[in-house]
Design a protein around this motif. Structure first.
Motif, PDB file in Angstrom:
ATOM      1  N   LYS A  42       0.838  -1.188   0.000  1.00 29.89           N
ATOM      2  CA  LYS A  42       0.000   0.000   0.000  1.00 29.89           C
ATOM      3  C   LYS A  42       0.878   1.246   0.000  1.00 29.89           C
ATOM      4  O   LYS A  42       1.930   1.278   0.622  1.00 29.89           O
ATOM      5  N   GLU A  43       0.423   2.259  -0.706  1.00 33.51           N
ATOM      6  CA  GLU A  43       1.172   3.504  -0.790  1.00 33.51           C
ATOM      7  C   GLU A  43       0.912   4.356   0.446  1.00 33.51           C
ATOM      8  O   GLU A  43      -0.219   4.717   0.740  1.00 33.51           O
ATOM      9  N   GLN A  44       1.995   4.693   1.161  1.00 32.99           N
ATOM     10  CA  GLN A  44       1.908   5.597   2.295  1.00 32.99           C
ATOM     11  C   GLN A  44       2.130   7.037   1.811  1.00 32.99           C
ATOM     12  O   GLN A  44       2.611   7.258   0.699  1.00 32.99           O
ATOM     13  N   PRO A  45       1.806   8.038   2.641  1.00 36.43           N
ATOM     14  CA  PRO A  45       2.161   9.409   2.273  1.00 36.43           C
ATOM     15  C   PRO A  45       3.646   9.509   1.961  1.00 36.43           C
ATOM     16  O   PRO A  45       4.480   8.927   2.653  1.00 36.43           O
ATOM     17  N   ALA A  46       3.979  10.250   0.915  1.00 37.15           N
ATOM     18  CA  ALA A  46       5.367  10.350   0.467  1.00 37.15           C
ATOM     19  C   ALA A  46       6.116  11.361   1.321  1.00 37.15           C
ATOM     20  O   ALA A  46       5.915  12.576   1.198  1.00 37.15           O
ATOM     21  N   ILE A  47       6.986  10.879   2.200  1.00 32.95           N
ATOM     22  CA  ILE A  47       7.661  11.759   3.154  1.00 32.95           C
ATOM     23  C   ILE A  47       8.982  12.302   2.612  1.00 32.95           C
ATOM     24  O   ILE A  47       9.564  13.208   3.214  1.00 32.95           O
ATOM     25  N   LEU A  48       9.449  11.770   1.484  1.00 33.88           N
ATOM     26  CA  LEU A  48      10.692  12.249   0.885  1.00 33.88           C
ATOM     27  C   LEU A  48      10.388  13.430  -0.036  1.00 33.88           C
ATOM     28  O   LEU A  48       9.523  13.336  -0.910  1.00 33.88           O
ATOM     29  N   VAL A  49      11.084  14.541   0.168  1.00 32.05           N
ATOM     30  CA  VAL A  49      10.899  15.700  -0.703  1.00 32.05           C
ATOM     31  C   VAL A  49      11.326  15.329  -2.115  1.00 32.05           C
ATOM     32  O   VAL A  49      12.430  14.821  -2.329  1.00 32.05           O
ATOM     33  N   HIS A  50      10.463  15.605  -3.087  1.00 33.83           N
ATOM     34  CA  HIS A  50      10.722  15.150  -4.441  1.00 33.83           C
ATOM     35  C   HIS A  50       9.921  15.959  -5.450  1.00 33.83           C
ATOM     36  O   HIS A  50       9.020  16.717  -5.091  1.00 33.83           O
ATOM     37  N   VAL A  51      10.267  15.766  -6.715  1.00 35.02           N
ATOM     38  CA  VAL A  51       9.440  16.175  -7.850  1.00 35.02           C
ATOM     39  C   VAL A  51       9.346  14.946  -8.739  1.00 35.02           C
ATOM     40  O   VAL A  51      10.358  14.294  -9.014  1.00 35.02           O
ATOM     41  N   ASP A  52       8.152  14.642  -9.210  1.00 36.04           N
ATOM     42  CA  ASP A  52       7.905  13.358  -9.870  1.00 36.04           C
ATOM     43  C   ASP A  52       8.706  13.155 -11.153  1.00 36.04           C
ATOM     44  O   ASP A  52       9.051  12.025 -11.494  1.00 36.04           O
ATOM     45  N   GLN A  53       8.966  14.242 -11.882  1.00 34.93           N
ATOM     46  CA  GLN A  53       9.682  14.136 -13.148  1.00 34.93           C
ATOM     47  C   GLN A  53      10.707  15.257 -13.267  1.00 34.93           C
ATOM     48  O   GLN A  53      10.436  16.398 -12.893  1.00 34.93           O
ATOM     49  N   VAL A  82      14.998   4.032 -17.258  1.00 33.06           N
ATOM     50  CA  VAL A  82      13.578   3.974 -17.596  1.00 33.06           C
ATOM     51  C   VAL A  82      12.844   5.247 -17.173  1.00 33.06           C
ATOM     52  O   VAL A  82      11.641   5.384 -17.423  1.00 33.06           O
ATOM     53  N   GLY A  83      13.548   6.167 -16.544  1.00 35.32           N
ATOM     54  CA  GLY A  83      12.923   7.413 -16.141  1.00 35.32           C
ATOM     55  C   GLY A  83      13.891   8.274 -15.360  1.00 35.32           C
ATOM     56  O   GLY A  83      15.017   7.870 -15.065  1.00 35.32           O
ATOM     57  N   GLN A  84      13.431   9.486 -15.032  1.00 28.74           N
ATOM     58  CA  GLN A  84      14.262  10.383 -14.245  1.00 28.74           C
ATOM     59  C   GLN A  84      13.355  11.300 -13.418  1.00 28.74           C
ATOM     60  O   GLN A  84      12.457  11.948 -13.966  1.00 28.74           O
ATOM     61  N   THR A  85      13.570  11.304 -12.117  1.00 28.73           N
ATOM     62  CA  THR A  85      12.817  12.161 -11.212  1.00 28.73           C
ATOM     63  C   THR A  85      13.733  13.280 -10.706  1.00 28.73           C
ATOM     64  O   THR A  85      14.825  13.484 -11.237  1.00 28.73           O
ATOM     65  N   VAL A  86      13.289  13.987  -9.670  1.00 31.05           N
ATOM     66  CA  VAL A  86      14.114  15.038  -9.071  1.00 31.05           C
ATOM     67  C   VAL A  86      14.179  14.828  -7.563  1.00 31.05           C
ATOM     68  O   VAL A  86      13.142  14.708  -6.898  1.00 31.05           O
ATOM     69  N   SER A  87      15.390  14.759  -7.041  1.00 36.36           N
ATOM     70  CA  SER A  87      15.624  14.801  -5.595  1.00 36.36           C
ATOM     71  C   SER A  87      15.997  16.227  -5.209  1.00 36.36           C
ATOM     72  O   SER A  87      16.428  17.016  -6.058  1.00 36.36           O
ATOM     73  N   VAL A  88      15.856  16.542  -3.933  1.00 31.88           N
ATOM     74  CA  VAL A  88      16.032  17.925  -3.490  1.00 31.88           C
ATOM     75  C   VAL A  88      16.971  17.980  -2.294  1.00 31.88           C
ATOM     76  O   VAL A  88      16.803  17.237  -1.322  1.00 31.88           O
ATOM     77  N   VAL A  89      17.960  18.869  -2.369  1.00 33.58           N
ATOM     78  CA  VAL A  89      18.881  19.128  -1.269  1.00 33.58           C
ATOM     79  C   VAL A  89      18.296  20.234  -0.395  1.00 33.58           C
ATOM     80  O   VAL A  89      17.760  21.229  -0.901  1.00 33.58           O
ATOM     81  N   HIS A  90      18.386  20.067   0.921  1.00 39.30           N
ATOM     82  CA  HIS A  90      17.790  21.034   1.841  1.00 39.30           C
ATOM     83  C   HIS A  90      18.580  22.332   1.915  1.00 39.30           C
ATOM     84  O   HIS A  90      19.816  22.348   1.826  1.00 39.30           O
ATOM     85  N   SER A  91      17.842  23.422   2.094  1.00 38.70           N
ATOM     86  CA  SER A  91      18.428  24.714   2.429  1.00 38.70           C
ATOM     87  C   SER A  91      17.481  25.432   3.388  1.00 38.70           C
ATOM     88  O   SER A  91      16.258  25.359   3.215  1.00 38.70           O
ATOM     89  N   PRO A  92      18.013  26.136   4.381  1.00 37.15           N
ATOM     90  CA  PRO A  92      17.144  26.876   5.297  1.00 37.15           C
ATOM     91  C   PRO A  92      16.424  28.042   4.622  1.00 37.15           C
ATOM     92  O   PRO A  92      15.480  28.603   5.187  1.00 37.15           O
TER      93      PRO A  92
END
Length: 287
Positions: free
Chosen positions: A136-147, A216-226
């Motif tokens: 089952k899909e839980q809320p997505a807690i990792l900061v991301h952009v789908d594509q 097969v695809g490419q998403t976006v991960s995000v580095v934190h900044s204050p």
């Protein structure tokens, strides 16, 4: 007793971000692991984030400025909610997809909307928020952009058919339409980042490989900044929808919107776990 969300200027909680890679590599995830070809080459780390409540100014947000917006929509009923919970795709495609197509068109001026995917999520209190071991899909807690841009163009070419290259010559977007189906949301609200507060260096395209180098695809991960600024909509109901920009090929506008869920510090531990549906749309214009 009716639920009345507590009016708070802001709240603080944790979100998970990409830890910068020291060796300058680009992050990747691999489906099939072999010796010498690990599953991924990065880690994530939690950071405290301040979330501003958008409730008192929810009409002020724009897709082309902040990268997200809130709209009111009553196009869902008990029959559709049940279909969502049952993962009844034929009913959703027949009854719910047209609602979303019209919603996106009326709020963007787009002339064509192609829905290519949707996800139903429900929080399972028996699992850690990062776990999906029961399928089952839980809320997505990792900061991301789908594509990423590369991933988005691949989606257009994969779902746009013979018109794909022509469509890419004009304005094209991917917009996600997120709605809680058992609101008001009390425990794990959706948070969205103001695009104007993220730096290009914090946007990390992340390859998805099936095997070795078979991307097969490419998403976006995000580095934190204050300096990043985050918002959420307190007590969001099923009649309040969040539009999230994933990609836009037009210059001079918000290009994307990092997002994710967070545990509200005032969450009622007895609250009914959050349920939501997110519909992913290719959005096209005549100019």
């Amino acid at each position: 007793m009716p639920y009345h969300p507590v009016k708070m200027v802001s709240v603080q909680s944790k979100m998970s971000f990409l830890s910068p890679l020291a060796n300058g590599e680009s992050p990747y995830v691999r489906g099939n692991v072999e010796e010498g070809f690990p599953r991924q080459n990065f880690t994530n780390s939690d950071h405290l984030v301040q979330f501003e409540d958008a409730r008192q100014s929810m009409d002020a947000f724009q897709l082309d400025v902040q990268g997200f917006m809130f709209v009111e929509d009553s196009g869902i009923d008990d029959h559709l909610v049940q279909a969502i919970r049952e993962k009844n795709s034929p009913v959703l495609k027949e009854k719910y997809y047209p609602v979303i197509e019209n919603l996106v068109k009326s709020n963007t001026g787009a002339t064509r909307v192609v829905i290519f995917d949707h996800t139903y999520r429900k929080r399972d209190p028996s699992l850690d928020p990062s776990e999906n071991s029961n399928g089952k899909e839980q809320p997505a807690i990792l900061v991301h952009v789908d594509q990423s841009e590369t991933g988005a163009i691949g989606r257009v070419r994969g779902h746009g058919g013979a018109d794909a290259e022509r469509l890419l010559q004009k304005r094209a977007q991917i917009i996600n339409v997120w709605r809680p189906i058992n609101g008001p949301v009390r425990d794990w609200p959706l948070a969205t980042m103001d695009y104007r507060t993220i730096q290009q260096s914090e946007i990390q395209p992340t390859d998805i490989f099936k095997q070795r180098h078979d991307r097969v695809g490419q998403t976006v991960s995000v580095v934190h900044s204050p300096d990043q600024k985050w918002y959420y909509l307190s007590g969001q109901t099923h009649k309040e929808v969040t539009l999230i920009k994933i990609w836009d090929n037009q210059d001079g506008v918000a290009k994307l919107c990092p997002h994710g869920a967070f545990l509200h510090p005032e969450a009622d531990t007895a609250a009914i776990p959050r349920e939501s549906i997110e519909v992913r749309c290719l959005v096209f214009y005549d100019n």
